[in-house]
Write a protein that holds these residues in place. Structure first.
Motif, mmCIF file in Angstrom:
data_model
loop_
_atom_site.group_PDB
_atom_site.id
_atom_site.type_symbol
_atom_site.label_atom_id
_atom_site.label_comp_id
_atom_site.label_asym_id
_atom_site.label_seq_id
_atom_site.Cartn_x
_atom_site.Cartn_y
_atom_site.Cartn_z
ATOM 1 N N GLN A 12 0.838 -1.207 0.000
ATOM 2 C CA GLN A 12 0.000 0.000 0.000
ATOM 3 C C GLN A 12 0.873 1.257 0.000
ATOM 4 N N LYS A 51 1.388 -2.360 -8.294
ATOM 5 C CA LYS A 51 -0.042 -2.623 -8.507
ATOM 6 C C LYS A 51 -0.285 -4.094 -8.852
ATOM 7 N N LEU A 54 -0.858 -5.841 -5.864
ATOM 8 C CA LEU A 54 -1.974 -5.351 -5.042
ATOM 9 C C LEU A 54 -3.153 -4.966 -5.932
ATOM 10 N N SER A 57 -6.623 -2.252 -5.647
ATOM 11 C CA SER A 57 -6.065 -1.502 -4.529
ATOM 12 C C SER A 57 -6.827 -0.206 -4.273
#
Ligand code: THU
Length: 165
Positions: free
Chosen positions: A126, A155, A158, A161
């Motif tokens: 994050q 990305k 994740l 996101s």
């Protein structure tokens, strides 16, 4: 009902197959594991970030007796990079780790490193994603003794996101 599939492309390399620049970044992450302060987990992580411009910024995990106060290697490196080079893109991050939980606690040798690549925790993904959203893709290089995983972006680690509200 519809289905949506999200795919993650991971390139699997031998260390020797990496470019000289990427080997340098991996080596910096490996070297940084030595500055890890991990008396509680005994899991020593190093991270190295290649900045746009070529500089390498490094970090290691720093633990604390109040466990949640500790920080992972990736965030140590990313926050240090952003603090030292505000406005400069982070192009790549390399991560390496070793543990001597079941061995003695002296200096690590090559064999101590994790056989399989270790991957950043959700909180680090994050945090890195925020810089990626600002400056463009950050390639992720995950070192293991057996192989090295290369992912094109944070990305890709994740999906779905949370980036804005
Ligand atoms: N850790 C990292 O530094 N990076 C990761 O990607 C995973 C976990 C640290 C946090 C803690 O100090 C220790 O490794 C064990 O979880």
């Amino acid at each position: 009902m519809k289905e949506k599939e999200i795919k993650t492309l991971i390139k699997v390399y031998d260390y020797e197959e990496l470019s000289a620049e990427d080997r340098e970044l991996v080596d910096a992450a490996k070297a940084m594991t030595r500055s890890s302060y991990a008396p509680y987990s005994r899991f020593h992580v190093g991270a190295a970030i290649r900045m746009d411009g070529g500089e390498i910024v490094t970090g290691s995990n720093q633990e604390n007796a109040a466990y949640p106060s500790g920080t992972c290697a990736e965030r140590t490196a990313a926050y240090w990079a952003s603090a030292q080079y505000p406005g400069v893109a982070m192009k790549k991050i390399a991560i390496a780790a070793w543990t001597r939980l079941h061995k003695d606690e002296s200096e690590p040798d090559e064999e101590c490193f994790q056989r399989l690549p270790i991957s950043p925790c959700g909180a680090c993904r994050q945090a890195l994603l925020e810089y990626e959203a600002l400056y463009g893709d950050i390639e992720v290089i995950l070192y293991g003794l057996d192989c090295v995983y290369v992912l094109p972006s944070v990305k890709s680690l994740l999906p779905l996101s949370f980036t804005e509200f």
